[in-house]
Scaffold this active site. Structure first.
Site, mmCIF file in Angstrom:
data_model
loop_
_atom_site.group_PDB
_atom_site.id
_atom_site.type_symbol
_atom_site.label_atom_id
_atom_site.label_comp_id
_atom_site.label_asym_id
_atom_site.label_seq_id
_atom_site.Cartn_x
_atom_site.Cartn_y
_atom_site.Cartn_z
ATOM 1 N N GLY A 14 2.240 -5.800 9.680
ATOM 2 C CA GLY A 14 2.053 -4.427 9.186
ATOM 3 C C GLY A 14 1.032 -3.637 9.996
ATOM 4 C CG ASN A 15 -1.858 -5.707 12.298
ATOM 5 O OD1 ASN A 15 -0.899 -6.409 11.975
ATOM 6 N ND2 ASN A 15 -2.562 -5.945 13.376
ATOM 7 C CE LYS A 49 7.006 -9.429 2.555
ATOM 8 N NZ LYS A 49 5.948 -9.792 3.467
ATOM 9 C CE LYS A 73 5.615 -10.086 10.434
ATOM 10 N NZ LYS A 73 4.780 -10.539 9.314
ATOM 11 C CE LYS A 98 0.779 -13.285 9.065
ATOM 12 N NZ LYS A 98 1.983 -12.521 8.745
HETATM 13 P P1 ADP Z 1 1.100 -9.285 8.391
HETATM 14 O O1 ADP Z 1 1.164 -7.878 7.932
HETATM 15 O O2 ADP Z 1 0.810 -9.432 9.849
HETATM 16 O O3 ADP Z 1 2.251 -10.155 7.929
HETATM 17 P P2 ADP Z 1 -0.566 -10.483 6.338
HETATM 18 O O4 ADP Z 1 -1.550 -9.593 5.697
HETATM 19 O O5 ADP Z 1 0.670 -10.841 5.590
HETATM 20 O O6 ADP Z 1 -0.236 -9.859 7.761
HETATM 21 O O7 ADP Z 1 -1.288 -11.850 6.776
HETATM 22 C C1 ADP Z 1 -2.428 -11.882 7.625
HETATM 23 C C2 ADP Z 1 -3.692 -12.033 6.790
HETATM 24 O O8 ADP Z 1 -3.763 -13.351 6.224
HETATM 25 C C3 ADP Z 1 -4.990 -11.952 7.552
HETATM 26 O O9 ADP Z 1 -5.358 -10.629 7.798
HETATM 27 C C4 ADP Z 1 -5.983 -12.667 6.614
HETATM 28 O O10 ADP Z 1 -6.640 -11.738 5.772
HETATM 29 C C5 ADP Z 1 -5.075 -13.523 5.723
HETATM 30 N N1 ADP Z 1 -5.366 -14.967 5.720
HETATM 31 C C6 ADP Z 1 -5.173 -15.747 4.634
HETATM 32 N N2 ADP Z 1 -5.476 -17.029 4.880
HETATM 33 C C7 ADP Z 1 -5.874 -17.079 6.186
HETATM 34 C C8 ADP Z 1 -6.317 -18.148 7.044
HETATM 35 N N3 ADP Z 1 -6.402 -19.391 6.596
HETATM 36 N N4 ADP Z 1 -6.630 -17.861 8.323
HETATM 37 C C9 ADP Z 1 -6.536 -16.588 8.781
HETATM 38 N N5 ADP Z 1 -6.140 -15.531 8.019
HETATM 39 C C10 ADP Z 1 -5.802 -15.761 6.727
HETATM 40 MG MG MG Z 2 2.862 -10.547 5.883
#
Ligand code: ADP
Ligand code: MG
Length: 314
Positions: A13-14, A130, A214, A276
């Site tokens: 999303g970023n 989600k 995704k 992820k």
């Molecule tokens: P995207 O929009 O890229 O899918 P998400 O917000 O769904 O991003 O997931 C990324 C986020 O997951 C990071 O910004 C962080 O805040 C969070 N996060 C949760 N657990 C962890 C972890 N163990 N290590 C790193 N980030 C983590």
């Molecule tokens: Mg995500």
């Protein structure tokens, strides 16, 4: 000549911003990172998320129904389709411009509206997980639950968001068309927002009320295209264990066995980092020589050169 490395990139999303002008600005930066990889000699296929955007479109379509009772409610699957076109348009526009800026004239850019089949009996339909749309305070979340019947949950310490069902992808319907375009050397944007979720009813594909992650859709696409690399670009440079705790440790290079152990110990938040890492493990385990990388958008190039990010391999 050495065969080009095929990379499936999953954009978080970023990489897209939260509003129309923010997205227009964000895709310029995103396109630079993607074309950097093309200049490194990689063949790139792009998948993007749509959490904030599908939430925004869903809110806008609900407002339309409130304003004009003749307009029935818009299914979530249609909102996902709209998000693919809206994000695909901005991305393909910015990618084209970045390619032209660098005098690369032989790579056409295409967005493929993609349907992804899910199983109607997927247990995910019974437990929405989600997060989509904007962040809310606890009070705003309570109000949204009462007013719109939403289910909301706290999202990785950043506030509350609406949650919807997130079934697993089992088949990319347009894979034949995507493969033809990729083989022809095109830069393809596909499976946007995880793909439009559909279930098979005889010969008919019926839109499902869900948003596929995704991260999982890009993993399936990477396997289907026999990619060498799955790169998940997100808001953190590396994956951590004990994330946000005093013993926090950032990971550089892990095996899929390490990753499975950390998953079991609960180090990764469901709905954000967990999918992820799960997608990365599934891809790296699917065939020898396949690797996954999780890093920041701006670090994509350094990441494939092995200088940063969390690398996941067999
Ligand atoms: P995207 O929009 O890229 O899918 P998400 O917000 O769904 O991003 O997931 C990324 C986020 O997951 C990071 O910004 C962080 O805040 C969070 N996060 C949760 N657990 C962890 C972890 N163990 N290590 C790193 N980030 C983590
Ligand atoms: Mg995500």
């Amino acid at each position: 000549m050495e065969k080009k490395k095929r990379i499936v990139i999953a954009l978080g999303g970023n990489a897209l911003g939260n509003t129309l002008p923010e997205q227009m600005a964000a895709v310029k930066i995103t396109s630079k990172a993607i074309v950097d990889l093309i200049e490194e000699g990689c063949e790139v296929v792009v998948v993007h998320g749509n959490g904030p955007q599908v939430g925004m479109i869903n809110n806008a379509m609900s407002a339309l129904t409130r304003e004009d009772p003749k307009q029935p409610n818009t299914p979530l699957s249609v909102c996902v389709a709209m998000s693919q076109a809206y994000i695909g348009y901005d991305l393909q526009n910015a990618l084209r411009e970045e390619l032209v800026n660098r005098n690369i004239s032989n790579i056409p850019v295409t967005t493929m509206i993609t349907q992804v089949r899910v199983d109607e009996n997927d247990p995910a339909f019974n437990s929405p997980s989600k997060p989509i749309g904007h962040f809310m305070t606890a009070e705003e979340a309570k109000l949204a639950e009462e007013k719109y019947g939403y289910i909301t949950k706290e999202d990785a310490g950043r506030g509350y968001r609406r949650v919807v069902a997130s079934p697993s992808p089992s088949e990319i319907i347009e894979i034949g068309a995507i493969r033809s375009l990729v083989e022809a050397g095109q830069l393809v944007i596909a499976c946007g927002g995880g793909g439009i979720p559909v279930t098979l009813q005889g010969n008919h594909l019926k839109g499902a009320s869900a948003v596929i992650d995704k991260d999982f859709a890009s993993e399936l696409l990477a396997e289907e295209l026999d990619a060498d690399f799955l790169i998940i670009l997100t808001a953190v440079e590396k994956v951590a264990i004990n994330f946000g705790k005093p013993e926090e440790k950032w990971l550089d290079d892990i095996t899929t066995d390490d990753a499975r152990k950390y998953i079991g110990e609960g180090h990764f938040a469901p709905g954000s980092m967990l999918p992820k890492v799960q997608a990365a493990v599934k891809f790296a385990d699917s065939k020898e020589g396949r690797n996954a990388l999780i890093t920041l958008l701006e670090k994509a190039k350094e990441g494939i050169l092995g200088k940063t990010g969390t690398h996941i391999h067999q």
